[in-house]
Design an enzyme around this catalytic site. Structure first.
Site, PDB file in Angstrom:
ATOM      1  N   TYR A 151       0.852  -1.179   0.000  1.00 47.00           N
ATOM      2  CA  TYR A 151       0.000   0.000   0.000  1.00 47.00           C
ATOM      3  C   TYR A 151       0.893   1.236   0.000  1.00 47.00           C
ATOM      4  O   TYR A 151       1.974   1.229   0.598  1.00 47.00           O
ATOM      5  CB  TYR A 151      -0.888   0.045   1.242  1.00 47.00           C
ATOM      6  CG  TYR A 151      -2.034  -0.928   1.244  1.00 47.00           C
ATOM      7  CD1 TYR A 151      -3.018  -0.874   0.253  1.00 47.00           C
ATOM      8  CD2 TYR A 151      -2.166  -1.886   2.248  1.00 47.00           C
ATOM      9  CE1 TYR A 151      -4.086  -1.763   0.263  1.00 47.00           C
ATOM     10  CE2 TYR A 151      -3.232  -2.768   2.267  1.00 47.00           C
ATOM     11  CZ  TYR A 151      -4.187  -2.704   1.268  1.00 47.00           C
ATOM     12  OH  TYR A 151      -5.238  -3.585   1.281  1.00 47.00           O
TER      13      TYR A 151
ATOM     14  N   HIS B  59     -11.406  -4.818  -4.849  1.00 45.22           N
ATOM     15  CA  HIS B  59     -11.026  -5.001  -3.440  1.00 45.22           C
ATOM     16  C   HIS B  59     -12.040  -5.878  -2.710  1.00 45.22           C
ATOM     17  O   HIS B  59     -12.366  -5.657  -1.540  1.00 45.22           O
ATOM     18  CB  HIS B  59     -10.888  -3.650  -2.729  1.00 45.22           C
ATOM     19  CG  HIS B  59      -9.796  -3.617  -1.700  1.00 45.22           C
ATOM     20  ND1 HIS B  59      -8.549  -3.126  -1.957  1.00 45.22           N
ATOM     21  CD2 HIS B  59      -9.768  -4.040  -0.415  1.00 45.22           C
ATOM     22  CE1 HIS B  59      -7.800  -3.225  -0.870  1.00 45.22           C
ATOM     23  NE2 HIS B  59      -8.514  -3.797   0.080  1.00 45.22           N
TER      24      HIS B  59
ATOM     25  N   THR C 236      -1.172  -2.155  -4.649  1.00 50.09           N
ATOM     26  CA  THR C 236      -2.623  -1.937  -4.592  1.00 50.09           C
ATOM     27  C   THR C 236      -2.925  -0.451  -4.735  1.00 50.09           C
ATOM     28  O   THR C 236      -2.389   0.378  -4.003  1.00 50.09           O
ATOM     29  CB  THR C 236      -3.205  -2.470  -3.277  1.00 50.09           C
ATOM     30  OG1 THR C 236      -3.022  -3.891  -3.234  1.00 50.09           O
ATOM     31  CG2 THR C 236      -4.690  -2.173  -3.176  1.00 50.09           C
TER      32      THR C 236
END
Length: 397
Positions: A143, A289, A169
């Site tokens: 992330y 997601h 991501t």
């Protein structure tokens, strides 16, 4: 007493498991509610979460007969790396709260099955924990946080652990609200409130697994991020650190820093897919997601065909969201994916039976994929195309 201990030793002694749904039911009984709900929920109305799975039923297959079905092969490649079947374990947060040392156990099961395991930034076991307790390279999911020094160090730690791919991501710049997490007071370790204590008291298998480990917090972060010494709440930390300014320039900078395989995750629109291809990434993952971000977005399987068409062979297209069976895998391949990721499916196995449960989940999917492929008239999974579909699916909702 003896029978009780034998049931704990053999997680499937009393209940034959034939499908991933059986594992889900077992996990729901065996994992504390806040952690089961964390894994098995979506944002807001959970409409996209449900569509991820239900939209697969709209895809129908052509059954073929009187063809040679011998000598079948599921071996393939994902981002140029060999896999025993085109399936990888997706990055999932708090995996180690579904079962003690959950990330290590899932990585071991994946390695034995010849499949990639992807460790989440928000894991309970750290990069180093998994590297020290497994003997096969794994993938690491990143992330992008406001603290860019922390991100650079995470990338360097993944390099040092010999991670063979980085999964970046992109769809968590801000956090979609998941009502169940708020109502359950999600935290790790769980707060010792009376409802939590009563809930955990009915989950002896889970309690034993947690007593046998010291890994009960976000070990990629605690002791590594500046000023973080005791991370108890996922929501409070993510509200401060996930970066809403994330841009394609940031993706290119990470591409320059990471010299291995780079996969970008969270693509749901063809225009973004084209942008992803232009960054030099090796692959993209069509993903919403798990229905945990934009409620009302398209399901992953519905978004897949247009994205595959938009990028052609400029970048490898992978997919996750709603995969619960080998039939789902082959449908995704037929609609343009080169491989898929499973998240909740392996978490159900982990919660139901630890490493053995993950292994059982992968065995179920492998056998279903193999039989389905044969009944569609094919012997090699690399030959799967849209020709096995009975017609163009209608994803209108």
């Amino acid at each position: 007493m003896t029978s009780a201990f034998s049931r704990l030793a053999n997680p499937f002694a009393a209940s034959p498991v034939t499908c991933v749904e059986d594992l889900r039911r077992l996990a729901k009984r065996r994992v504390p509610r806040m952690f089961y709900d964390y894994a098995d929920s979506g944002s807001y109305t959970e409409g996209t979460y449900r569509a991820n799975q239900s939209d697969f039923a709209k895809v129908t297959l052509r059954q073929r007969v009187a063809v040679d079905m011998t000598n079948r092969s599921l071996a393939s490649q994902m981002v140029g790396l060999p896999v025993a079947m085109p399936v990888a374990l997706a990055p999932t947060g708090l995996t180690g709260m579904q079962h003690g040392d959950g990330e290590i156990l899932a990585a071991r099961a994946a390695a034995k099955a010849g499949l990639p395991f992807t460790l989440s930034t928000m894991s309970i076991c750290s990069i180093e924990d998994v590297a020290e307790n497994t003997d096969k390279p794994f993938w690491f999911q990143l992330y992008v946080m406001r603290d860019r020094d922390f991100i650079d160090r995470l990338i360097d730690r993944a390099k040092a652990a010999r991670c063979s791919a980085l999964v970046l991501t992109l769809d968590l710049q801000i956090l979609g609200q998941r009502h169940k997490d708020i109502k359950n007071g999600l935290s790790t370790p769980p707060r010792m409130t009376l409802p939590n204590i009563l809930d955990m008291a009915t989950k002896p298998r889970w309690c034993l697994s947690m007593l046998n480990t010291q890994r009960r917090t976000f070990r990629n972060i605690v002791g590594h991020a500046k000023g973080v010494g005791d991370l108890r709440s996922l929501s409070s930390w993510t509200a401060e650190q996930f970066d809403p300014t994330l841009s394609w320039d940031d993706v290119r900078k990470i591409r320059d820093r990471w010299d291995g395989k780079l996969i970008v995750k969270g693509i749901l629109d063809p225009e973004d897919a084209v942008m992803a291809a232009e960054t030099g990434a090796d692959a993209l993952i069509v993903s919403n997601h798990g229905g945990r971000q934009l409620d009302g977005a398209m399901s992953s399987i519905a978004a897949l065909p247009a994205i595959a068409q938009a990028v052609g062979d400029r970048i490898e297209v992978l997919m996750d969201g709603g995969i619960r069976s080998g039939q789902d895998v082959i449908k995704a391949l037929a609609l343009g994916a080169k491989g898929v990721f499973i998240g909740r499916a392996f978490l159900y196995g982990l919660g139901a039976g630890g490493e053995a449960g993950v292994t059982q989940c992968l065995d179920i999917i492998r056998k279903e994929l193999d039989v389905t492929m044969a009944m569609c008239g094919l012997r090699d999974v690399r030959d799967v195309t849209g020709a096995i579909l009975a017609g163009t699916p209608n994803f209108a909702r």
